[in-house]
Scaffold this motif. Sequence first.
Motif, PDB file in Angstrom:
ATOM      1  N   ARG A 185       0.951  -1.122   0.059  1.00 56.21           N
ATOM      2  CA  ARG A 185      -0.057  -0.014  -0.109  1.00 56.21           C
ATOM      3  C   ARG A 185       1.025   1.346   0.055  1.00 56.21           C
ATOM      4  N   ARG A 228       3.726   6.010  -6.937  1.00 59.79           N
ATOM      5  CA  ARG A 228       2.792   5.646  -8.146  1.00 59.79           C
ATOM      6  C   ARG A 228       3.312   6.508  -9.510  1.00 59.79           C
ATOM      7  N   ARG A 232       1.157   4.181  -2.698  1.00 56.65           N
ATOM      8  CA  ARG A 232       0.820   5.636  -2.665  1.00 56.65           C
ATOM      9  C   ARG A 232       2.050   6.663  -2.752  1.00 56.65           C
ATOM     10  N   ARG A 233       3.303   6.062  -2.383  1.00 57.97           N
ATOM     11  CA  ARG A 233       4.480   6.737  -2.813  1.00 57.97           C
ATOM     12  C   ARG A 233       5.360   6.864  -3.931  1.00 57.97           C
TER      13      ARG A 233
END
Length: 236
Positions: free
Chosen positions: A18, A25, A22-23
């Motif tokens: 996850r 992408r 998120r970081r």
Amino acid sequence: TSLLLMAGIVATVGLCRRLTQRRLRFHRRLCTFFLEMFSTFQICACTNELCLLGNVEPKPHTALTLTYGFTVLHGLTLTGSICNPCGIFQPKRAGGILAEMSGLKVAAQCVAALFARVFMHFIWSLELAEPHYGVFSQGCSNPIQTTEMQAFCVELLFSVVFQLAILRMESVNPKYRVHLVALLITMLVYAGGNLTGAIFNPALALSLHANCFYDRFLSYSLVYWLAPSLGKFLIL
């Protein structure tokens, strides 16, 4: 304790995936590499632990039940990951995977396979559970319990059956597909687990039996690397 350990691995990998999505992408290559690495690590680490539980009574019911359950869990939590070098060239609905991305995925799988082995050896050295006692005295556990030719044919056949089934399941609803795949893997493990371990995944084989590859590289590379790969190319 072993079940809690594997549950902790799944939860940690889920958090790492996850955070990666998120970081990273906007960094496609790095995101692809780390997602595949974390996913393959989860499968390899959990399977290493499952192998120690293979002798838990009643045999083989406990081992097969755990195999089915964790295969379903992997399927539900590792959506979009391949975790098998033979699956890299799986045809996609919208076209094939770029060669560069394929190389990144294979590299990530190999790194994860070796890291999972090192990590599990560290955990086993702590002797947190009874199956961990004396595990390092075993050396190469030698999963091949038949002739090399028969072992080669078993892994080749299982790879063909598995990859063909995956192709046929492309149109199945994902929530049903994960159970069908888990059932198929459990059946293959039941059918050939006593002969070769029924691995048909080169990265997983490296993680499970690195010592055996070191001692008998030619035999194990033929059975666990060449046979699954040949099975994939026969399908293609």
